[in-house]
Design a protein around this motif. Structure first.
Motif: not given
Ligand code: HEC
Length: 766
Positions: A514, A479, A517, A484-485, A481, A507
């Motif tokens: 966000d 998790d 994102t 992940l981004y 972010s 995300i």
């Protein structure tokens, strides 16, 4: 022309490299001469009095002039000279004699020269380690009461001054304000921001730092802050430097991974990059000088200067910094003397390893990095047996290490959180976890990797490295972010939109509003062909943050591409209100207005775009096209020729220029431009038709027919095309074919006037 802005790939992570957060509140720095060193010294004295090693004839002990001066000049005086980083000078015989016993101690214990890597585990350039032979000579010399020998036999002492080692730099950056380090207390880590003041991009082949107060500057890490984010976040205070190291540098919105170790240490003031590998500074960038400072007993003023040496040649090689790391597992019980973390990463491409930067804080003890090749062969990258954060450094390899795709990189670090660790900042020891303060821990093995043997036409191999690296991080911390981004952004950059969308959505489940994102999701959805959902995502980004400039721009551009002129116009205008003025927005609004036939307003926008950026190709093409339409031929040719110069591979630019030439009656140049345009974009039927027309006008009917046929092959249902083909074929006497062509045109469009007339004429001729 109307491209979306580049996928928002923002590896904020690159910054982790320089998150060397040590602002020890409680640590009093001690010069850690290992006790063993003293013992070795005594033993050595005892030894040398009794038995001399056989390698040296016993009647000729080493002398300073012949044996010791060369060692000190080669390995010590770069720091140990007056005003150097070392605490005293070792330049003269008197110096050497005065410090001789300490020199023996620190060379026997290998406390000096500072050098951590174990020999035989990575072949490094600029190795500082003393050879056993040199250590023996020092031992014999001190044992023989440090004879001077024949002074003229001594080599000339090296010359040190405070000038620039590489000569006058092309650009010198200075602190906004000098800063005073207090007389006492613990080590200080502080970030000084040096804005890049120029309006042009420059490539940097070398950098030199003059710290101003060499004895208190232990080392410095330099980060490039592409978006000046740190300066903006500390608008009121940045000129005094920013304490602490826990600063993420936002890499901005293009994939531009950190590529160079910019690490300064006192005996290597100049950082010279290898051939073909300069680094880049763009207008608006900042350099962040992250300095490790040691109080000296009196207040000291830091007023560093950074000298930059330019090269006009852009980089031909694109390395990338990648890390193995296991911070998620750092939770070290008090008293644990052997806490271990491990990480591994499989290389998705062939690379050359150019350098390595192992990093831990005060508890790090035994740091290992190695690679297992697909063949099973093991290659050591580095081994540090007794880590000391005060001696951290980057290490460059003497020659690049080739690691083929499929190689597994490994790191294994152990930590000593016992009271026996002389570096332990806590007494008694306490539980320690990962973090950026010095009393927290870290476990990173950074590598500078240069992708090699990348297949032509494939994705940027750095994107594949980024993908592998981020997948590894997501596997460890699902998790996280940032990981992940960056993973999603890399996937989008490779065109793997479906997977990118899934990761961005992951995300958004964690943080639904966000803005960045949401914007990036919009770009990925658009890439996937889901433009309505993309539109929604951009709107959600704008709702989350009214100043979401990328989302606003991308939204309006999307509408422009989908010919929603009214929405595009409204959204470009809204962007102009909410965001800083930029040339691209003016140019795209100009294009929108031109598409609506509002030439005057459109030309105004293009002119504004060009006032902001004279090289904006879209504005040049847009303005040139309007001028062509209005018969201002020479202006049009001027604008469009400039567009072609700036964007020689843009078929739109060549097409627009061809039209301007044709309009001005210059058929030869029009033909040449059209041929180039069609060569660049052979799938465009309009270009083939246009070529057919111009060729026909020059009497080249056969070729014109071939082009018209090519156009119809690409676009069969074009009644004008069939009519034109008929006219051309009629000119070469192919009446039957011409008749069929006109009939075909009429089938497609029964009220096609010219086709009707042409057919009628053919009939009457018969
Ligand atoms: C990269 C810079 C650098 C180089 C190269 C270097 N020194 Fe040092 N030396 C230092 C610094 C800085 C200190 C102060 C202690 C510290 O901060 O580690 C020091 C301290 C010392 C001390 C005092 C140690 C103590 O116990 O206080 C001696 C002796 C010494 N160095 C000898 C040498 C000799 C001999 C060489 C070469 C073989 C050498 N140094 C090379 C930077 C250097």
């Amino acid at each position: 022309m109307k491209l979306l802005r580049a996928i928002a790939v923002a590896p904020a992570l690159g910054a982790l490299l320089f998150v060397l957060t040590h602002a020890p509140e409680t640590v009093v720095h001690a010069i850690a001469v290992p006790a063993a060193g003293v013992a070795a010294f005594r033993a050595a004295q005892a030894d040398s009095a009794a038995t001399q090693p056989a390698s040296k004839s016993s009647d000729a002990p080493p002398t300073w002039s012949r044996d010791i001066a060369p060692i000190l000049y080669g390995h010590c005086t770069a720091c140990h000279h007056p005003d150097g980083a070392g605490p005293f000078s070792l330049l003269t015989y008197d110096d050497a004699r005065r410090w001789g016993p300490q020199v023996l101690t620190v060379t026997q214990s290998r406390f000096m020269p500072p050098w951590l890597p174990e020999p035989g585990y990575g072949d490094f350039a600029d190795v500082r380690r003393l050879s056993d032979h040199d250590r023996d000579l020092i031992q014999l010399w001190v044992g023989a009461r440090m004879p001077e020998g024949d002074p003229p036999a001594a080599p000339a002492p090296p010359h040190y001054d405070n000038g620039w080692v590489m000569g006058k730099p092309d650009l010198i950056l200075k602190f906004a304000r000098a800063w005073t380090l207090p007389a006492g207390g613990t080590d200080v880590y502080r970030n000084f921001i040096l804005p890049y003041p120029l309006a042009q991009t420059h490539y940097i082949r070398a950098m030199e730092i003059r710290p101003g107060a060499p004895q208190i500057v232990h080392h410095a890490n330099i980060t490039i802050d592409r978006s000046a984010a740190m300066r903006r976040q500390n608008a009121a205070t940045w000129q005094n430097g920013i304490p602490g190291m826990d600063e993420y540098v936002d890499a901005g919105d293009t994939f531009d991974p950190d590529s160079h170790f910019l690490f300064w240490k006192p005996d290597t003031p100049a950082l010279v990059e290898p051939e073909g590998m300069p680094w880049r500074l763009d207008p608006g960038n900042d350099l962040i000088l992250n300095m490790h400072l040691k109080p000296s007993g009196k207040p000291e003023t830091i007023d560093a200067e950074v000298g930059l040496y330019f090269t006009s040649a852009p980089p031909t090689k694109q390395p990338m910094l990648v890390a193995l790391e296991r911070d998620d597992q750092l939770d070290i019980p008090a008293g644990d003397a052997n806490f271990v973390i491990e990480d591994s990463l499989t290389l998705p491409v062939d690379v050359e390893v150019l350098g390595v930067y192992p990093h831990a804080h005060y508890l790090g003890h035994d740091l290992k990095g190695w690679a297992i090749l697909p063949s099973g062969e093991k290659k050591w990258l580095v081994w540090i047996r007794d880590w000391d954060i005060d001696r951290q450094s980057i290490y460059r390899y003497r020659g690049p290490i080739l690691l083929p795709k499929g190689t597994v990189l490994h790191m294994r670090y152990s930590y000593d959180n016992s009271a026996a660790n002389v570096h332990n900042p806590h007494s008694p020891p306490v539980r320690v976890r990962a973090g950026n303060r010095s009393e927290d821990e870290m476990g990173h093995l950074w590598l500078q990797l240069l992708p090699v043997n990348a297949p032509a036409g494939g994705p940027d191999p750095r994107l594949l490295l980024e993908e592998a690296w981020m997948r590894n991080r997501v596997r460890k911390t699902p998790d996280d972010s940032i990981s992940l981004y960056n993973l999603a952004a890399a996937l989008a950059g490779e065109g793997k939109y479906v997977e990118a969308v899934a990761d961005f959505e992951h995300i958004l489940r964690l943080s639904p509003n966000d803005e960045r994102t949401l914007t990036a999701l919009g770009v990925a959805l658009d890439g996937e062909g889901e433009w309505r959902r993309a539109e929604q995502s951009f709107r959600a980004a704008i709702a989350a943050d009214a100043s979401a400039c990328y989302a606003r721009f991308d939204l309006a551009s999307l509408e422009l591409r989908h010919q929603e002129w009214k929405n595009a116009e409204a959204d470009f205008r809204a962007q102009q209100v909410a965001c800083p003025e930029d040339a691209e927005t003016h140019a795209d609004l100009g294009t929108t207005l031109a598409d609506e036939g509002r030439n005057d307003e459109s030309a105004q926008e293009f002119r504004r775009a060009l006032a902001l950026d004279g090289n904006n190709v879209a504005a040049l093409i847009g303005l040139g096209t309007i001028e062509t339409e209005e018969g201002e031929n020479s202006e049009a040719v001027m604008q469009l020729a400039a567009a072609v110069r700036l964007a020689p591979s843009s078929s739109d630019a060549h097409t627009a220029l061809a039209r301007a030439y044709a309009q001005a009656g210059n058929v030869t140049d029009a033909l040449a431009e059209l041929r180039t345009a069609s060569h660049l974009k052979p799938e465009d039927p309009e270009l083939h038709s246009a070529l057919a027309q111009v060729l026909a006008s020059t009497g080249n009917v056969q070729e014109a027919i071939a082009e018209q046929r090519a156009a119809l092959k690409l676009l069969e249902d074009d009644p004008d095309g069939w009519n034109n083909l008929g006219v051309l074929e009629e000119r070469t006497g192919q009446k039957a074919s011409a008749r069929a062509d006109f009939e075909h045109a009429l089938q497609l469009k029964p009220d096609h006037t010219q086709a009707k007339a042409n057919l009628a004429r053919l009939g009457s001729i018969n």
